[in-house]
Design an enzyme around this catalytic site. Structure first.
Site, PDB file in Angstrom:
ATOM      1  N   LYS A   1       0.834  -1.199   0.000  1.00 16.86           N
ATOM      2  CA  LYS A   1       0.000   0.000   0.000  1.00 16.86           C
ATOM      3  C   LYS A   1       0.869   1.249   0.000  1.00 16.86           C
ATOM      4  O   LYS A   1       1.537   1.554   0.980  1.00 16.86           O
ATOM      5  CB  LYS A   1      -0.911   0.029   1.234  1.00 16.86           C
ATOM      6  CG  LYS A   1      -2.058   1.001   1.045  1.00 16.86           C
ATOM      7  CD  LYS A   1      -2.622   1.519   2.335  1.00 16.86           C
ATOM      8  CE  LYS A   1      -2.058   2.849   2.736  1.00 16.86           C
ATOM      9  NZ  LYS A   1      -2.150   3.942   1.762  1.00 16.86           N
TER      10      LYS A   1
ATOM     11  N   GLY B   1      -5.347   3.680  -1.372  1.00 21.10           N
ATOM     12  CA  GLY B   1      -6.462   4.079  -0.511  1.00 21.10           C
ATOM     13  C   GLY B   1      -5.982   4.787   0.736  1.00 21.10           C
ATOM     14  O   GLY B   1      -4.774   4.902   0.990  1.00 21.10           O
TER      15      GLY B   1
ATOM     16  N   GLY C   1      -5.010   5.505   4.449  1.00 19.67           N
ATOM     17  CA  GLY C   1      -4.365   4.655   5.446  1.00 19.67           C
ATOM     18  C   GLY C   1      -5.339   4.167   6.504  1.00 19.67           C
ATOM     19  O   GLY C   1      -5.372   2.983   6.853  1.00 19.67           O
TER      20      GLY C   1
ATOM     21  N   VAL D   1      -7.853   1.403   4.758  1.00 15.50           N
ATOM     22  CA  VAL D   1      -7.370   0.083   4.334  1.00 15.50           C
ATOM     23  C   VAL D   1      -6.267  -0.458   5.241  1.00 15.50           C
ATOM     24  O   VAL D   1      -6.060  -1.664   5.319  1.00 15.50           O
ATOM     25  CB  VAL D   1      -6.862   0.087   2.875  1.00 15.50           C
ATOM     26  CG1 VAL D   1      -7.997   0.255   1.906  1.00 15.50           C
ATOM     27  CG2 VAL D   1      -5.788   1.125   2.651  1.00 15.50           C
ATOM     28  N   GLY D   2      -5.551   0.447   5.919  1.00 13.25           N
ATOM     29  CA  GLY D   2      -4.402   0.019   6.719  1.00 13.25           C
ATOM     30  C   GLY D   2      -4.747  -1.030   7.770  1.00 13.25           C
ATOM     31  O   GLY D   2      -4.155  -2.112   7.794  1.00 13.25           O
TER      32      GLY D   2
ATOM     33  N   GLU E   1       9.911   1.505  10.416  1.00 16.65           N
ATOM     34  CA  GLU E   1      10.862   2.597  10.176  1.00 16.65           C
ATOM     35  C   GLU E   1      10.093   3.885  10.363  1.00 16.65           C
ATOM     36  O   GLU E   1       9.261   4.244   9.529  1.00 16.65           O
ATOM     37  CB  GLU E   1      11.418   2.524   8.748  1.00 16.65           C
ATOM     38  CG  GLU E   1      12.294   1.323   8.480  1.00 16.65           C
ATOM     39  CD  GLU E   1      13.527   1.267   9.365  1.00 16.65           C
ATOM     40  OE1 GLU E   1      13.979   2.342   9.816  1.00 16.65           O
ATOM     41  OE2 GLU E   1      14.004   0.159   9.631  1.00 16.65           O
TER      42      GLU E   1
ATOM     43  N   CYS F   1      13.265  11.290   6.344  1.00 11.28           N
ATOM     44  CA  CYS F   1      13.373  10.952   7.774  1.00 11.28           C
ATOM     45  C   CYS F   1      14.815  11.083   8.263  1.00 11.28           C
ATOM     46  O   CYS F   1      15.058  11.180   9.459  1.00 11.28           O
ATOM     47  CB  CYS F   1      12.832   9.556   8.037  1.00 11.28           C
ATOM     48  SG  CYS F   1      13.550   8.308   6.970  1.00 11.28           S
TER      49      CYS F   1
ATOM     50  N   GLU G   1       9.269  15.979  15.452  1.00  8.09           N
ATOM     51  CA  GLU G   1       9.612  15.921  14.029  1.00  8.09           C
ATOM     52  C   GLU G   1       8.739  16.902  13.235  1.00  8.09           C
ATOM     53  O   GLU G   1       7.520  16.864  13.316  1.00  8.09           O
ATOM     54  CB  GLU G   1       9.389  14.507  13.492  1.00  8.09           C
ATOM     55  CG  GLU G   1       9.912  14.343  12.078  1.00  8.09           C
ATOM     56  CD  GLU G   1       9.645  12.963  11.496  1.00  8.09           C
ATOM     57  OE1 GLU G   1       8.578  12.391  11.774  1.00  8.09           O
ATOM     58  OE2 GLU G   1      10.500  12.471  10.747  1.00  8.09           O
TER      59      GLU G   1
HETATM   60  O1  TXE Z   1       2.481   9.344   7.523  1.00  6.94           O
HETATM   61  P1  TXE Z   1       1.611   8.152   7.888  1.00  6.94           P
HETATM   62  P2  TXE Z   1       1.992  10.672   6.859  1.00  6.94           P
HETATM   63  C1  TXE Z   1       6.328  11.318   9.371  1.00  6.94           C
HETATM   64  C2  TXE Z   1       6.400  12.789   9.268  1.00  6.94           C
HETATM   65  C3  TXE Z   1       5.056  13.162   8.760  1.00  6.94           C
HETATM   66  C4  TXE Z   1       4.218  12.192   9.516  1.00  6.94           C
HETATM   67  C5  TXE Z   1       2.898  11.934   8.924  1.00  6.94           C
HETATM   68  O2  TXE Z   1       6.602  13.336  10.534  1.00  6.94           O
HETATM   69  O3  TXE Z   1       4.706  14.481   9.023  1.00  6.94           O
HETATM   70  O4  TXE Z   1       4.986  11.012   9.528  1.00  6.94           O
HETATM   71  O5  TXE Z   1       3.036  11.613   7.537  1.00  6.94           O
HETATM   72  C6  TXE Z   1      -0.452   4.581   5.903  1.00  6.94           C
HETATM   73  N1  TXE Z   1      -2.730   1.658   9.413  1.00  6.94           N
HETATM   74  N2  TXE Z   1       6.834  10.609   8.245  1.00  6.94           N
HETATM   75  O6  TXE Z   1       0.673  11.166   7.282  1.00  6.94           O
HETATM   76  O7  TXE Z   1       0.240   8.586   8.208  1.00  6.94           O
HETATM   77  C7  TXE Z   1      -0.574   5.754   4.982  1.00  6.94           C
HETATM   78  O8  TXE Z   1      -1.684   5.589   4.128  1.00  6.94           O
HETATM   79  C8  TXE Z   1      -1.924   1.311   8.392  1.00  6.94           C
HETATM   80  C9  TXE Z   1       8.072   9.941   8.450  1.00  6.94           C
HETATM   81  O9  TXE Z   1       2.141  10.421   5.433  1.00  6.94           O
HETATM   82  O10 TXE Z   1       2.390   7.385   8.861  1.00  6.94           O
HETATM   83  C10 TXE Z   1       0.750   5.710   4.257  1.00  6.94           C
HETATM   84  O11 TXE Z   1       0.728   4.716   3.241  1.00  6.94           O
HETATM   85  N3  TXE Z   1      -1.398   2.206   7.544  1.00  6.94           N
HETATM   86  C11 TXE Z   1       8.452   9.102   7.362  1.00  6.94           C
HETATM   87  C12 TXE Z   1       1.702   5.286   5.368  1.00  6.94           C
HETATM   88  O12 TXE Z   1       0.885   4.656   6.348  1.00  6.94           O
HETATM   89  C13 TXE Z   1      -1.695   3.494   7.730  1.00  6.94           C
HETATM   90  C14 TXE Z   1       7.918   9.265   6.047  1.00  6.94           C
HETATM   91  C15 TXE Z   1       2.473   6.447   6.021  1.00  6.94           C
HETATM   92  O13 TXE Z   1       1.530   7.388   6.487  1.00  6.94           O
HETATM   93  C16 TXE Z   1      -2.531   3.924   8.778  1.00  6.94           C
HETATM   94  C17 TXE Z   1       6.651   9.932   5.983  1.00  6.94           C
HETATM   95  C18 TXE Z   1      -3.054   2.931   9.652  1.00  6.94           C
HETATM   96  N4  TXE Z   1      -3.844   3.237  10.696  1.00  6.94           N
HETATM   97  C19 TXE Z   1       6.165  10.578   7.075  1.00  6.94           C
HETATM   98  N5  TXE Z   1      -2.633   5.267   8.724  1.00  6.94           N
HETATM   99  C20 TXE Z   1       9.733   8.358   7.409  1.00  6.94           C
HETATM  100  N6  TXE Z   1      10.214   7.981   8.575  1.00  6.94           N
HETATM  101  O14 TXE Z   1      10.295   8.060   6.381  1.00  6.94           O
HETATM  102  C21 TXE Z   1      -1.896   5.676   7.681  1.00  6.94           C
HETATM  103  N7  TXE Z   1      -1.333   4.604   7.061  1.00  6.94           N
END
Ligand code: TXE
Length: 483
Positions: free
Chosen positions: A173, A204, A206, A209-210, A248, A282, A385
């Site tokens: 996903k 979709g 998160g 579908v997550g 991660e 990150c 962060e």
């Molecule tokens: O991340 P999310 P977001 C950090 C950074 C950013 C914050 C939020 O601080 O501001 O995270 O970013 C899926 N069950 N990083 O909102 O929500 C979602 O659809 C399963 C750090 O994008 O964590 C996406 O595919 N999955 C970072 C993925 O999780 C779920 C990189 C990441 O989304 C879910 C990006 C759930 N309940 C953001 N909810 C790094 N460390 O590299 C969401 N998702």
């Protein structure tokens, strides 16, 4: 309007419900594509397809699985410019960066794990003449792979390649904010003729579908990269089901500059570490700590360089900083700069939304590269962060204080150390609580090394053998030898 589709059981398809999500170009603020708004029913179909494909794929010789990954890599490489443009439009990053980093690294991920699985060996232990122990590392079944928006295809393939190489099938996903290159990867898999169900891609939200994926009884392995809050939710859902989990998560990475460093290099690389990909990596070194003796000089030179960065149209060459991924994320970054002011910070560069670089980008989500000083190390801006183009600079007295400051957050992903003193470099790397350490360089990546964070930056390590071990089940076989 472009249409993005799921890849389920070898078919490019919409969500079963027919519902769709808007996909926004961050540089213009305009909707330019639609993606499937999948739900539990789509995940169920994808898991079932992956489950059906697993026996044949897991029994396919490693060399043949590697050949599939190489074929997919060749397809992407052959179409690299289209992939780079698509990544830039979807994410807001400069196309030059997508061309130089995102797409070549995606290709490299696939090729690296193709070679790695061909070299993957396991242990044999013999303690006496009566017994031999050997260790099997077998694929685990369907892997659930969830990736974020900042390095879309790069991080997507970083999970898909080892999962498939090791003989698992997958339901992957991508982030709903950046689904385009994942959809293009789905097309490549179909064109290349990858057996149906081996890789399924479900787009979709998160939250929608997550949980179905992370709680699914037939998905024993979950690999996630994203925010710490989401990681906590996934861990909570996976724990009662005893899933194998790799997380991660975020970072708030210290960048330690000692007075005995090569200052030219420290300044220029620290600018890159702060603002590459708009600070949305990150691994970005967003907390800079500088030894008192060179603090003023460093700050002066750093700020001068930051002010020279060009915030521009991501599709134009010469742009250093593109658009932030979404309006919501731009607002979050902006709120942290406001907080920095409230917490007593001094803004030496940036500090506000950037003017649109041209008429095309009038509705884009641009923010000026921002440098803040005079903040307490324990304040929110220095410990939470931000994940955007915002860097703090603080002075330190001596090595002990540098280490104390570096460790003053709940995160522990990456640290960078600038010093010409060899022993100090080793001492500090040992004392700083981060899983990834760079000495006199930043973001140099050898795909064989263990990659991942400590504390709230994650659990487990990716890369090289660590990834192949994660995606396999270890079974020890003890054999008595009759004499
Ligand atoms: O991340 P999310 P977001 C950090 C950074 C950013 C914050 C939020 O601080 O501001 O995270 O970013 C899926 N069950 N990083 O909102 O929500 C979602 O659809 C399963 C750090 O994008 O964590 C996406 O595919 N999955 C970072 C993925 O999780 C779920 C990189 C990441 O989304 C879910 C990006 C759930 N309940 C953001 N909810 C790094 N460390 O590299 C969401 N998702």
């Amino acid at each position: 309007m472009e249409t993005i589709r799921n890849l389920i059981d070898g078919d490019a398809c919409d969500a079963e419900s027919g519902s769709r999500l808007d996909v926004v170009d961050p540089a213009t603020g305009a909707v330019y594509a639609e993606a499937p708004d999948s739900d539990a029913a789509d995940i169920e179909r994808a898991v079932e397809a992956a489950r059906k494909a697993f026996p044949a794929w897991s029994e396919t010789p490693a060399g043949e699985r590697a050949a599939w990954l190489r074929r997919i890599a060749d397809h992407i490489e052959g179409d690299a410019e289209r992939f780079a443009r698509a990544e830039s439009i979807d994410n807001g990053k400069p196309v030059a960066l997508a061309r130089a980093v995102d797409i070549p690294r995606s290709v490299a991920n696939l090729r690296f794990f193709a070679s790695a699985v061909e070299q993957f060996a396991s242990e044999m232990h013999q303690a006496d003449r009566e017994t031999i122990n050997y260790t099997l590392r077998q694929p685990r079944g369907v892997a659930g792979l969830i990736s974020p928006w900042n390095l879309p295809l790069y991080l997507f393939t970083w999970k898909i390649a080892p999962a498939l190489a090791a003989g698992n099938t997958a339901v992957a996903k991508p982030s709903e904010l950046t689904p385009m290159t994942a959809s293009m990867l789905g097309d490549v898999c179909r064109e290349a003729g990858l057996p149906a169900g081996v890789l399924n891609i479900v787009h979709g939200l998160g939250a929608k579908v997550g949980p179905t994926l992370t709680e699914h009884p037939r998905v024993p392995t979950i690999s996630f990269t994203g925010g710490t809050v989401t990681g906590r939710d996934i861990a909570a859902r996976a724990a009662p089901r005893f899933k194998k989990l790799s997380l991660e998560l975020g970072g708030k990475n210290p960048n330690l500059v000692f007075a005995d460093c090569d200052l030219d290099r420290a300044v220029s690389e620290s600018v890159r570490a702060g603002f590459a990909n708009q600070g949305e990596i990150c691994l970005c070194g967003s907390r800079i700590f500088v030894e008192e003796a060179i603090y003023d000089t460093f700050v002066e030179r750093y700020v001068e360089r930051v002010k020279a960065l060009r915030v521009g149209d991501p599709l134009e060459d010469g742009t250093d900083v593109g658009a932030l991924v979404s309006a919501a994320h731009r607002d979050k970054v902006e709120s942290y700069v406001e907080l920095a002011r409230e917490e007593g910070g001094t803004i030496l560069a940036g500090g506000k939304r950037a003017d649109a670089p041209n008429a095309r980008c009038a509705g884009g989500f641009f923010f000026e590269p921002t440098v803040v000083t005079d903040l307490d190390v324990a304040c929110r801006v220095q410990t939470e962060e931000i994940f955007g183009p915002v860097v703090t600079i603080t002075s330190f007295r001596d090595e002990a204080q540098a280490i104390e400051y570096a460790n003053a957050t709940d995160y522990g992903l990456a640290a960078t150390i600038w010093t010409e003193n060899l022993s100090r470099a080793h001492r500090v790397a040992e004392a700083v609580d981060c899983g990834v350490q760079w000495i006199n360089c930043w973001l140099v990546r050898d795909l064989r090394v263990p990659f991942g964070g400590m504390k709230q930056s994650g659990v487990g390590r990716e890369g090289g053998l660590e990834a192949l071990r994660f995606f396999t089940e270890t079974k020890n076989v003890c054999v008595r030898v009759e004499r």
